[in-house]
Structures are given as C-alpha cells and as structure tokens.
Design a protein around this motif. Structure first.
Motif, PDB file in Angstrom:
ATOM      1  N   GLN A 235       2.630  12.374  -3.349  1.00 20.71           N
ATOM      2  CA  GLN A 235       2.312  12.432  -4.775  1.00 20.71           C
ATOM      3  C   GLN A 235       1.979  11.061  -5.352  1.00 20.71           C
ATOM      4  N   GLN A 236       2.363   9.991  -4.641  1.00 13.29           N
ATOM      5  CA  GLN A 236       2.213   8.641  -5.176  1.00 13.29           C
ATOM      6  C   GLN A 236       1.766   7.707  -4.068  1.00 13.29           C
ATOM      7  N   VAL A 237       0.824   6.819  -4.385  1.00 13.83           N
ATOM      8  CA  VAL A 237       0.405   5.774  -3.457  1.00 13.83           C
ATOM      9  C   VAL A 237       0.859   4.435  -4.024  1.00 13.83           C
ATOM     10  N   ALA A 238       1.586   3.681  -3.238  1.00 14.06           N
ATOM     11  CA  ALA A 238       2.096   2.377  -3.671  1.00 14.06           C
ATOM     12  C   ALA A 238       1.540   1.294  -2.752  1.00 14.06           C
ATOM     13  N   ILE A 239       0.710   0.418  -3.317  1.00 14.37           N
ATOM     14  CA  ILE A 239       0.064  -0.644  -2.551  1.00 14.37           C
ATOM     15  C   ILE A 239       0.746  -1.972  -2.897  1.00 14.37           C
ATOM     16  N   TYR A 240       1.187  -2.699  -1.886  1.00 15.47           N
ATOM     17  CA  TYR A 240       1.902  -3.958  -2.090  1.00 15.47           C
ATOM     18  C   TYR A 240       1.082  -5.104  -1.505  1.00 15.47           C
ATOM     19  N   ILE A 241       0.791  -6.114  -2.329  1.00 23.41           N
ATOM     20  CA  ILE A 241       0.004  -7.273  -1.903  1.00 23.41           C
ATOM     21  C   ILE A 241       0.962  -8.421  -1.580  1.00 23.41           C
ATOM     22  N   HIS A 242       0.878  -8.923  -0.367  1.00 24.18           N
ATOM     23  CA  HIS A 242       1.817  -9.956   0.088  1.00 24.18           C
ATOM     24  C   HIS A 242       1.569 -11.294  -0.595  1.00 24.18           C
ATOM     25  N   GLY A 243       2.450 -12.254  -0.295  1.00 27.55           N
ATOM     26  CA  GLY A 243       2.352 -13.585  -0.862  1.00 27.55           C
ATOM     27  C   GLY A 243       1.553 -14.535  -0.001  1.00 27.55           C
ATOM     28  N   LEU A 244       1.709 -15.831  -0.273  1.00 27.19           N
ATOM     29  CA  LEU A 244       0.902 -16.858   0.396  1.00 27.19           C
ATOM     30  C   LEU A 244       1.158 -16.883   1.900  1.00 27.19           C
ATOM     31  N   GLY A 245       2.345 -16.458   2.317  1.00 25.62           N
ATOM     32  CA  GLY A 245       2.687 -16.471   3.732  1.00 25.62           C
ATOM     33  C   GLY A 245       2.024 -15.374   4.540  1.00 25.62           C
ATOM     34  N   ALA A 246       1.258 -14.509   3.884  1.00 22.14           N
ATOM     35  CA  ALA A 246       0.558 -13.405   4.555  1.00 22.14           C
ATOM     36  C   ALA A 246       1.520 -12.533   5.364  1.00 22.14           C
ATOM     37  N   ASP A 247       2.755 -12.381   4.858  1.00 24.09           N
ATOM     38  CA  ASP A 247       3.776 -11.603   5.558  1.00 24.09           C
ATOM     39  C   ASP A 247       3.743 -10.144   5.106  1.00 24.09           C
ATOM     40  N   ALA A 248       2.623  -9.493   5.388  1.00 21.17           N
ATOM     41  CA  ALA A 248       2.466  -8.098   4.984  1.00 21.17           C
ATOM     42  C   ALA A 248       3.502  -7.209   5.643  1.00 21.17           C
ATOM     43  N   ASP A 249       3.944  -7.571   6.856  1.00 15.00           N
ATOM     44  CA  ASP A 249       4.945  -6.762   7.539  1.00 15.00           C
ATOM     45  C   ASP A 249       6.255  -6.732   6.771  1.00 15.00           C
ATOM     46  N   HIS A 250       6.697  -7.883   6.276  1.00 11.41           N
ATOM     47  CA  HIS A 250       7.948  -7.926   5.522  1.00 11.41           C
ATOM     48  C   HIS A 250       7.815  -7.223   4.172  1.00 11.41           C
ATOM     49  N   TYR A 251       6.674  -7.378   3.527  1.00  9.11           N
ATOM     50  CA  TYR A 251       6.463  -6.659   2.267  1.00  9.11           C
ATOM     51  C   TYR A 251       6.485  -5.153   2.510  1.00  9.11           C
ATOM     52  N   TYR A 252       5.864  -4.735   3.602  1.00  8.00           N
ATOM     53  CA  TYR A 252       5.868  -3.310   3.909  1.00  8.00           C
ATOM     54  C   TYR A 252       7.282  -2.817   4.189  1.00  8.00           C
ATOM     55  N   CYS A 253       8.055  -3.596   4.936  1.00  4.70           N
ATOM     56  CA  CYS A 253       9.429  -3.194   5.237  1.00  4.70           C
ATOM     57  C   CYS A 253      10.248  -3.032   3.970  1.00  4.70           C
ATOM     58  N   ASP A 254      10.158  -4.002   3.066  1.00  8.09           N
ATOM     59  CA  ASP A 254      10.890  -3.908   1.803  1.00  8.09           C
ATOM     60  C   ASP A 254      10.418  -2.706   0.992  1.00  8.09           C
ATOM     61  N   ALA A 255       9.110  -2.516   0.940  1.00  8.94           N
ATOM     62  CA  ALA A 255       8.554  -1.436   0.127  1.00  8.94           C
ATOM     63  C   ALA A 255       8.944  -0.064   0.686  1.00  8.94           C
ATOM     64  N   GLN A 256       8.859   0.086   1.993  1.00  7.43           N
ATOM     65  CA  GLN A 256       9.209   1.366   2.590  1.00  7.43           C
ATOM     66  C   GLN A 256      10.713   1.629   2.503  1.00  7.43           C
ATOM     67  N   THR A 257      11.518   0.570   2.622  1.00  4.29           N
ATOM     68  CA  THR A 257      12.966   0.723   2.450  1.00  4.29           C
ATOM     69  C   THR A 257      13.282   1.165   1.032  1.00  4.29           C
ATOM     70  N   LEU A 258      12.554   0.604   0.050  1.00  8.90           N
ATOM     71  CA  LEU A 258      12.733   1.027  -1.339  1.00  8.90           C
ATOM     72  C   LEU A 258      12.436   2.512  -1.481  1.00  8.90           C
ATOM     73  N   ALA A 259      11.325   2.965  -0.921  1.00  8.60           N
ATOM     74  CA  ALA A 259      10.966   4.376  -1.011  1.00  8.60           C
ATOM     75  C   ALA A 259      12.018   5.256  -0.347  1.00  8.60           C
ATOM     76  N   GLU A 260      12.552   4.804   0.802  1.00  4.30           N
ATOM     77  CA  GLU A 260      13.582   5.577   1.484  1.00  4.30           C
ATOM     78  C   GLU A 260      14.868   5.632   0.667  1.00  4.30           C
ATOM     79  N   THR A 261      15.239   4.503   0.081  1.00  8.18           N
ATOM     80  CA  THR A 261      16.460   4.444  -0.710  1.00  8.18           C
ATOM     81  C   THR A 261      16.393   5.395  -1.897  1.00  8.18           C
ATOM     82  N   LEU A 262      15.214   5.509  -2.474  1.00  5.20           N
ATOM     83  CA  LEU A 262      15.031   6.379  -3.635  1.00  5.20           C
ATOM     84  C   LEU A 262      14.691   7.811  -3.234  1.00  5.20           C
TER      85      LEU A 262
END
Length: 573
Positions: A235-262
């Motif tokens: 029902q929802q698409v959540a796109i997360y743009i990483h920081g200067l470190g280009a650590d998209a993997d860590h941003y994805y992990c945090d974002a997906q953990t947030l979705a799981e927690t909720l």
C-alpha cells in the motif's frame, strides 16, 4: 520479523522493611534501626553514572529526558534522577531544584506531590528510547545517559548505556547488554551476502551525454520486493536516499527494520537507491546486472558516479543524471500500478540536499511527498537571504525563526549560483545533462519555481544539530566524548565521527551558521516569500542522526499513512 530486545529491569519493592511511602515529600518514613545492612544499601539513591573516559558531566545538549519502558499501573519503578523506587500514587524525591513529582506508574489524576507533572510516564511511554535519553542499566538498575558506561554485571566489564549512540566504544566492553533504540542492526544486515536477496534494480530510461549506442543501464537498489511487477499487498512505497557515505545498505537496513517494527513490512515497498562510485559498484556487481540481481538482463550495465556530484543532479558513468534516475524510479513505480500519492521520499544530510534540490528541479508533473532532514545547504528561490541577525554564529535553538530577508551586502561571489540558488549560467552545472535545457532559459526556470509551490515537501531538524567545526566550536560544545574521546570537534555526530563536514563557504554561511539554523531559516524563507506559506516542519530530539530522524513519530506519520501509523506508534509525550 526481527525480535527486538528492549530495556527491561527487574525492580524490587518500592519501600523496604520498616518504611512507609507516599507522602508529598516523596520520601519513605524509615525506621533505620530495623533495617539490616543489605536494606540500607538498597535504599541508597542510584544516581546517573559518570562517563568513564572523558567529559564526565556531558549529556546530550537540550532538555534532560528520562526513559522507562512501558509499565502497568502501580508497577514498581525507579524515580528519574534519584533512582528511589516507587509504586503507583507515590511521590518521587526532589532533584535538580524541582519539587517532588508523581511516580512514573502513578495514575493519571494523582495530584498529591509538590508538582503534578510526571518527569516520565511509563503508563504511556513508547517501547523505545532515543540517543541522549537517561535510561537504566541492566543488572544494576543505575541511571545512565548517552556516552556513558554501565557497571559490569557479576564482576564483568562495563558496557555502554542502553541509550548510547551506535558505535560508542568508551567502555571496557563495546557491546551493549541491551538497547532501547528501535533501529538495531537488522538480521538481514549481518553480512553482505545476507543482503543479496534484497539487491534489485530497474532499467533507467533517459538520455545520457556519454551513453553508448544501443547500451542499456540499470540502477542498483536495495528493496524489500522486486521491482519488475506490482506487489498486490503493498500500500505504501518508501524511498530512502543515503548520505554522503553512499551507505545505501545501512539506510535500507534501518528503513526495513522500521517497517518490520511497525508491522508494515508486508504492506510497504522499501527502496534505497545506491549512488555509488565506480570502485564500490564495480566490486559489488562485477560490472553487469547479472552480478547484482540474476533476474535482470545481463547485458545492462550499472550506473555509478564520481565523487559527490550525484547529490546535485550530476551525471553518472553513462551521462544519465541522478535526478533523471529518481524521475525514472517514480515513473517506473507508477507504471507498475503504485499510486503517486502513496510514494514517499526521505533524505537525510546529503540525501536531504539531493531530495530537496530534486524537488525544485524535477521535470515530473507529479512529485511524491518529500521528507528531508538536516541539509547542509538549501536552494534559495530568489536573491534574498536571511538577514545577518538570523545567522549569528551560535546555537539559536529550536525556536529560532527569521522574519527579515535581504540581498547580502556585500554579496559573496556566486552566492546565488546553483546549488545555493538558481543561477546556472557560468557554472559547471550548466553543462550537466539535466540542466542544459534550463541554462539561459529564465522562463523555464520560473516555471519550475511556480511548480515547486505545489510540491509537498516537509522538513525535520535535529534539536542538537547545531555544530559547525569551522566557527567557535568550544562555545558550541561540539567535542563529544564518543567522538575521538572528546578531543576533536565533530559536526556530524552521532551519524559519524567526522570533523568539519558542514559547508562553511561564504555562499552557505549567508544561509545560517549551522544545520539547525539554516533549516529553520529556510522554512521561514519559504513561508515569508509565499513559496510554501503552509510548509510543515518538525523537530526531533538528537544531533546529526539519521536513526533519530527515522524513529521520530512525526516522520512515521508523514512517511506512512497517519491513521495506520498511529495504530502502532504512540506520539511522544
């Protein structure tokens, strides 16, 4: 779904043998002669611990806040400050010059103390804390704060406070016994191989200045579902743009953990695009789509960028702009059948700069909701900037606003050039593929400004993100104990331990002296100049911290459907 280990401390009786509790003074009436040595030791107040390694008085800048996990009415809990145990309608002792106040487990209408306001209410608290909160140490029950250590359990080594920031290593053991943060390192992030099932991509449609004839390209992303067809339950698409470190993997992990927690993971498509460089993308993909995701066409080549050009719309290896990539992703999702009003884009720090700049320049007719936090600088839409009184070199706080905007005098060279303003002529950006149509075309630029007035962009700022290592940093208290032992200024803490990352060029300084001030100035500008007179903004507790940004209930309600979010996530009191 990951099982989270929140802070739960077993507490004993609120009063001990020979003592009665509950008067307005908040103290137990003790018959000391009837108590043994053990009971006397238990009665001793448990104060906030001192930091082991430096700056023992340091706590997170801003209001002191205490955290307790959710509790039942009349539960035996520890009073904030003193550590004295209480239960239900009893009073906690005075501390920090305050009067006595209700026990955290007291009933809502209890009014028998000198102050009727609880310092913390565990009847309605969230099951998470934030960096900087005072929390209780597992084992001892002693109060600790971010950047402090808990005493070892059963003679073991000291360990970080449950509210210490990620990566804090100032204790004998670097490992927390428990953490009260929501966003922990998810199981899927334990190794690079564990993320492989989440590696996806799509064919990017767009002309590039260096595009090979007949060659197609794909954009590598981490995503919770495939991007080749619509997932019916999403029902929802959540796109997360990483920081200067280009650590998209860590941003994805945090974002997906947030979705799981909720409990939103089944109904949310989480995506983290990766704007990586040639070396890292080449190593991860083997130079082909098949090396990244076997379901993709093996003839496609990955996109990558040189340096940090991506965050301003720069061209990739093929000459395809990073802004074209986001345009293409939104179009791709809509073409799959996802509704544009159910797509959200979040950007923090460098990701904030990328997302906010894209929202100004995007050629999309419909732009999804954009939520940005703690940019280093902003794109101003005319030649005015905050008056000097709005940009003093100090922490002006979360209530800062600006009502006066004027052309700087004298104006710094290039202060209105893109990326600080809209002028493209005479800059390197005029030759970039995304901006070639805009350069020298004032009417087209004005059309973009008018279109921006209809964009749903929202801003969030960290209450402690006011460090600038290029100014009088000692006055700004930016030497954090967990950052190089408190010996260096850190203006990206706790996101990283890097010094002097904040843009201190004159073109940026006329926007404000630090991220918090610049952000509040920009929101004031958008309102005062009538570009976005009703723009929404919010403050989260913390410094330069993407985790605190994602954890904040305002972010959750903005990114996800508010009615759904409120069912799982109570707003902080």
């Amino acid at each position: 779904m990951r099982s989270f280990s929140f802070l739960l401390v077993a507490l004993g009786s609120a009063c001990f043998a020979g003592a009665t509790c509950g008067d307005a003074s908040g103290h137990c009436a003790r018959n000391l002669s009837s108590l043994d040595d053990t009971s006397l030791l238990q009665m001793r107040p448990k104060h906030v611990l001192e930091v082991e390694n430096a700056s023992s008085e340091w706590v997170w800048p801003g209001a002191m806040r205490y955290y307790l996990p959710p509790c039942a009415a009349d539960a035996h809990v520890a009073c904030p400050g003193s550590g004295t145990l209480c239960s239900g309608d009893q009073c906690c002792p005075r501390f920090n010059g305050s009067g006595t106040f209700p026990c955290p487990s007291a009933s809502e209408d209890f009014d028998g103390c000198e102050s009727s306001s609880k310092v913390v209410d565990c009847l309605t608290s969230n099951p998470i804390c934030r960096v900087g909160d005072h929390a209780q140490c597992p084992g001892s029950g002693m109060w600790c704060a971010s950047g402090q250590c808990c005493p070892g359990i059963d003679g073991g080594p000291s360990f970080p406070c449950p509210s210490a920031p990620p990566g804090f290593s100032g204790c004998a053991s670097p490992d927390k016994v428990s953490s009260c943060h929501m966003l922990l390192e998810a199981d899927l992030c334990t190794s690079p191989s564990s993320l492989m099932p989440h590696q996806h991509g799509w064919k990017v449609i767009g002309l590039g200045t260096r595009r090979r004839r007949g060659q197609d390209y794909f954009m590598p992303v981490y995503s919770s579902h495939t991007l080749d067809e619509k997932v019916l339950d999403v029902q929802q698409v959540a796109i997360y743009i990483h920081g200067l470190g280009a650590d998209a993997d860590h941003y994805y992990c945090d974002a997906q953990t947030l979705a799981e927690t909720l409990a939103f993971d089944g109904s949310t498509l989480t995506i983290a695009p990766w704007f990586g460089d040639e070396a890292s993308v080449g190593e991860a993909t083997g130079g082909t789509a098949a090396g990244w995701d076997s379901a993709l066409d093996p003839s496609w080549l990955p996109l990558w960028w040189t340096g940090s050009s991506w965050l301003s719309g720069g061209d990739s290896s093929s000459g395809i702009s990073s802004f074209t990539v986001l345009d293409s992703l939104v179009s791709h999702l809509v073409n799959l059948g996802y509704s544009a009003d159910r797509i959200g884009i979040a950007g923090f720090s460098a990701g904030c700069q990328f997302s906010s700049r894209w929202s100004v320049w995007s050629k999309k007719a419909v732009i999804p909701r954009v939520i940005v936090s703690d940019c280093g600088s902003y794109v101003y839409l005319n030649e005015t900037r905050p008056a000097p009184s709005c940009s003093v070199e100090e922490n002006t706080g979360v209530d800062h606003s600006c009502s006066s905007f004027e052309v700087p005098s004298p104006p710094p060279d290039g202060y209105n050039d893109y990326k600080y303003g809209l002028t493209l002529e005479g800059t390197k950006y005029a030759s970039w593929s995304y901006f070639q149509d805009f350069a020298g075309n004032a009417d087209m630029v004005n059309e973009q400004v008018e279109a921006f007035k209809g964009v749903d962009i929202r801003f969030m700022f960290g209450s402690g993100d006011w460090c600038n290592c290029g100014v009088d940093v000692k006055a700004l208290e930016c030497f954090f104990p967990a950052c190089h032992g408190g010996t260096q200024c850190c203006d990206t803490y706790p996101d990283s331990n890097t010094s002097q990352v904040l843009d201190v060029h004159d073109q940026a300084m006329v926007q404000g002296s630090n991220r918090l001030q610049r952000g509040l100035n920009y929101v004031s500008f958008l309102k005062a100049s009538n570009y976005l007179p009703t723009v929404q903004s919010a403050i989260f507790d913390g410094g330069h911290n993407d985790t605190a940004f994602f954890e904040d209930p305002t972010f959750v309600q903005w990114m996800f459907l508010a009615s759904r979010a409120e069912s799982y996530y109570a707003v902080w009191r």
